[in-house]
Design a protein around this motif. Structure first.
Motif: not given
Length: 480
Positions: A146-167
């Protein structure tokens, strides 16, 4: 010797600008060089109801912007491209994608390898990853990346949520987070230069280094990206990812490490040692700016750009002092700077050594400049010493031939994806540390109203960026 790779690429957002401007030209270069030949296919997906033939025409048209007199090769290349109209929320569409990918895998003997490329808006990343998993697109026999372009979230909370969904859908080892600066030759060469120049590597610490400067400057404005910049700003767009990763290349330990897990652990340790910022330290150590018109009013102010609010407080420039709390770098300021509408495009690292470097037989206050964007005859410049007499013992210039035909960043990164090489991609633990740091700056800035615009187009940014260094008795190496 080139080893041919095999895979089915599914590009979500296959009708978009990123795919046509970056991905398809890079795939074409790999096709011409033999990395991709007979055993690959590309499925472009988007909402538009295109046919395969029309999609291929758009691919060839995009290639003509970069390549001359190669239309027959382009036509052969385009026969590997197929289109599937797609709604990211519709499960049936993923089943259709799975069936098409299986058919093409048999047709092109692609080894059941899949590359799922997210060239779409970040808000869809999690949805697409979940559907790839739930609708059974992943193969059992080959790899699934799985290849993901930036932005990976716009802050820590959104990045954590995104990472949780992808993982939930992909293990970390199968996730390739793109930072195209990690595909640039000089950034990839930094560990090599460090490993091959013992005296230079010996000098890279707080005993010999006065400061390190990273500048990513652009002469253009936001152009057609006003809507994106209103949600991002240069802090999120350039510092959290590109600049931090460049610092990771020059400041992490053990440049001779080859194993991706060791390299990433070193970077994680470095970013984990970022010195925490209080709100008062943000005020002291970080500067933000927004460009105005130029003195002739030939250039628009940022607030006059399309899709930008008339009273926007989004920054188009930032400068700052980053510090680490570890044995190697404690006390050394890392000055960073990035901005739009500066006098010239310049991507560079300037390493300023102190008087102690004379212990190594090097002239005091030597400056070593690594040019990330190759605009001069050499990508390494050394100031303050006679190159012929003594610099050869300190750091070697890359050979001119090393830069002839150097791969484009995306071309290099796609090779890494096909090869399973994760060295030049960002890991979640790195992002978590850098987002934590950036959020402290963003939170402070969002609590204040800046006096924007505060620098004229075509200048080096607001005066405060110069004063930031002057307070420490330092100055920017690159100064128009």
């Amino acid at each position: 010797m080139v080893t041919e790779k095999s895979a089915i690429f599914i590009i979500f957002g296959g009708s978009g600008d990123l795919a046509h401007r970056k991905l398809y030209p890079s795939l074409f270069r790999l096709y011409k060089s033999g990395f991709l030949k007979d055993h690959f296919a590309v499925i472009g997906t988007a909402r538009r109801p295109w046919s395969d033939d029309y999609f291929r025409e758009t691919v060839i048209t995009s290639l003509k912007d970069y390549f001359d007199d190669e239309e027959e090769v382009m036509k052969e290349f385009s026969k590997h491209f197929f289109y599937q109209s797609h709604d990211v929320n519709d499960s049936e569409h993923y089943i259709a994608l799975k069936n098409l990918a299986a058919k093409l895998d048999d047709q092109f003997k692609a080894g059941h390898n899949r590359v799922y490329y997210m060239a779409i808006a970040p808000r869809f990343f999690g949805t697409v990853a979940e559907h790839i998993n739930s609708e059974g697109l992943k193969t059992a026999d080959g790899y699934n990346r799985l290849v993901i372009e930036k932005p990976f979230g716009r802050d820590l909370d959104s990045a954590c949520e995104l990472n949780g969904n992808i993982s939930k859908a992909f293990p970390e080892d199968d996730i390739y987070r793109i930072d195209h600066y990690l595909g640039k030759k000089m950034v990839q060469d930094i560990p090599v230069i460090r490993a091959q120049n013992d005296k230079f590597e010996e000098a890279l610490n707080n005993k010999y280094v006065s400061n390190i400067q990273v500048t990513l400057a652009e002469s253009i404005g936001v152009e057609d990206r006003g809507g994106y910049y209103e949600t991002a700003g240069v802090l999120r767009d350039m510092v959290q990812n590109h600049i931090m990763q460049i610092i990771g290349a020059i400041a992490s330990i053990d440049p001779k490490a080859k194993d991706a897990k060791v390299i990433h652990k070193n970077k994680c340790d470095l970013f984990g040692s970022l010195k925490d910022l209080t709100p008062e330290q943000v005020d002291t150590n970080f500067v933000r700016g927004q460009y105005d018109t130029d003195n002739l009013d030939d250039e628009k102010a940022y607030r006059q750009e399309d899709n930008v609010a008339e009273d926007s407080n989004i920054e188009t420039f930032t400068a700052g002092k980053i510090e680490f709390e570890n044995d190697r770098w404690s006390g050394v300021p890392f000055y960073i700077r990035s901005g739009k509408r500066m006098p010239d495009k310049s991507s560079r690292i300037d390493i300023v050594f102190n008087d102690n470097v004379t212990d190594l037989g090097i002239k005091a206050n030597t400056v070593v400049t690594l040019l990330i964007e190759r605009t001069n005859d050499h990508s390494i410049l050394i100031n303050g010493i006679d190159y012929k007499e003594s610099a050869q013992d300190f750091i070697k210039f890359p050979e001119e031939k090393d830069f002839v035909g150097a791969r484009e960043a995306y071309e290099s990164l796609i090779i890494d994806i096909l090869s399973g090489n994760r060295v030049n991609f960002t890991l979640w633990d790195e992002l978590r540390s850098t987002w934590t740091y950036i959020d402290a700056i963003r939170e402070r800035w969002d609590s204040q109203t800046p006096d924007f615009p505060n620098y004229v187009s075509g200048t080096m940014g607001p005066d405060a960026a110069e004063m930031l260094l002057e307070r420490n008795g330092d100055s920017w190496v690159w100064d128009d």
